[in-house]
Write an enzyme that holds these catalytic residues in place. Structure first.
Site, PDB file in Angstrom:
ATOM      1  N   CYS A 158      30.698  29.571  31.575  1.00 41.27           N
ATOM      2  CA  CYS A 158      31.057  28.949  32.857  1.00 41.27           C
ATOM      3  C   CYS A 158      30.533  27.517  33.000  1.00 41.27           C
ATOM      4  O   CYS A 158      31.291  26.602  33.349  1.00 41.27           O
ATOM      5  CB  CYS A 158      30.556  29.815  34.011  1.00 41.27           C
ATOM      6  SG  CYS A 158      28.745  29.936  34.158  1.00 41.27           S
ATOM      7  N   HIS A 211      26.675  31.664  37.961  1.00 41.43           N
ATOM      8  CA  HIS A 211      28.059  31.314  37.652  1.00 41.43           C
ATOM      9  C   HIS A 211      28.447  30.062  38.443  1.00 41.43           C
ATOM     10  O   HIS A 211      27.900  29.802  39.523  1.00 41.43           O
ATOM     11  CB  HIS A 211      29.002  32.471  37.994  1.00 41.43           C
ATOM     12  CG  HIS A 211      30.416  32.246  37.541  1.00 41.43           C
ATOM     13  ND1 HIS A 211      30.787  32.216  36.212  1.00 41.43           N
ATOM     14  CD2 HIS A 211      31.564  32.015  38.252  1.00 41.43           C
ATOM     15  CE1 HIS A 211      32.086  31.993  36.124  1.00 41.43           C
ATOM     16  NE2 HIS A 211      32.585  31.862  37.347  1.00 41.43           N
ATOM     17  N   ASN A 243      37.650  28.180  36.588  1.00 41.22           N
ATOM     18  CA  ASN A 243      36.358  28.566  36.019  1.00 41.22           C
ATOM     19  C   ASN A 243      36.536  29.318  34.717  1.00 41.22           C
ATOM     20  O   ASN A 243      37.614  29.851  34.422  1.00 41.22           O
ATOM     21  CB  ASN A 243      35.558  29.404  37.019  1.00 41.22           C
ATOM     22  CG  ASN A 243      36.178  30.772  37.284  1.00 41.22           C
ATOM     23  OD1 ASN A 243      35.503  31.778  37.291  1.00 41.22           O
ATOM     24  ND2 ASN A 243      37.484  30.829  37.509  1.00 41.22           N
TER      25      ASN A 243
END
Length: 227
Positions: free
Chosen positions: A134, A185, A197
């Site tokens: 991420c 994240h 993402n």
């Protein structure tokens, strides 16, 4: 009338004499007027006390250094100031200074880069360009899209970003998530309640307005003001 004419002649003669003396006593120092004020070194260049290789070395400019000079001598040396001292650098080691090209930090540029990687696979620790985790994805997109350097991990990116409210969120801002053990994240907000993402299913769009992602949102951050 003759008296006035005589006085005029005397006046102009005096002006001419003053100009002659001013020219006579102007400093020459063998220097020509500078046409520009900056040059860039093409190699490591010695700084000397005079405009020849016989001058004493008082310093060194590394290759790629931008220097400011006040005059250019007839034998192609540039007069500069180094640590408060007058010095000369050979023109053989210099080239015309070029101002750096300003990069436009726009959401369009960022988004175009972000979309290039849709569908690429997720891999822990990967920073691109064939696969990402991420924060590796966000770091890569900001670097390649708008030449903006941001930290490596989601936690570090959160710490360095300017914290903003949900009502202040705009395209290009970062969205951070916490599953219960701290920031874990991050995604890029792209408008209409969506983010791009890198997650377990690869690089993709996800909604943040409802469902899985909404309940884990920890905050929002801005790393640069995009146009």
């Amino acid at each position: 009338m003759k008296i006035i004419a005589t006085r005029r002649k005397s006046f102009f003669a005096l002006i001419a004499l003053m100009i002659s003396f001013s020219v006579l006593f102007l400093p020459t120092n063998n220097a020509l007027a500078a046409t520009t004020y900056k040059m860039t070194t093409t190699a490591d260049a010695n700084i000397r006390t005079s405009d020849s290789t016989k001058g004493k070395i008082i310093g060194l400019y590394k290759k790629g250094t931008t220097i400011t000079y006040t005059a250019k001598t007839k034998n192609n040396w540039y007069k500069t100031t180094y640590k408060g001292k007058t010095g000369y650098v050979s023109g053989k080691c210099l080239t015309t200074y070029k101002a750096p090209v300003a990069t436009t930090q726009s959401f369009t540029s960022l988004n175009n880069e972000a979309k290039k990687h849709i569908g690429k696979r997720y891999k822990i620790g990967a920073t691109g360009p064939s696969c990402f985790d991420c924060s590796g994805y966000t770091q890569y997109v900001f670097s390649k899209g708008i030449k903006k350097s941001i930290p490596r991990t989601a936690k570090q990116q959160y710490a360095s970003a300017k914290k903003i409210k949900a009502s202040e969120l705009k395209n290009g801002d970062l969205i951070f998530f916490n599953y219960g053990r701290g920031i874990a994240h991050v995604g890029i907000y792209v408008g209409n309640g969506k983010m791009l993402n890198a997650q377990n299913n690869g690089v993709k769009y996800d909604t943040i307005k409802s469902g899985y992602w909404k309940k884990y949102i920890a905050g929002y951050g801005r790393v640069t003001n995009l146009k």
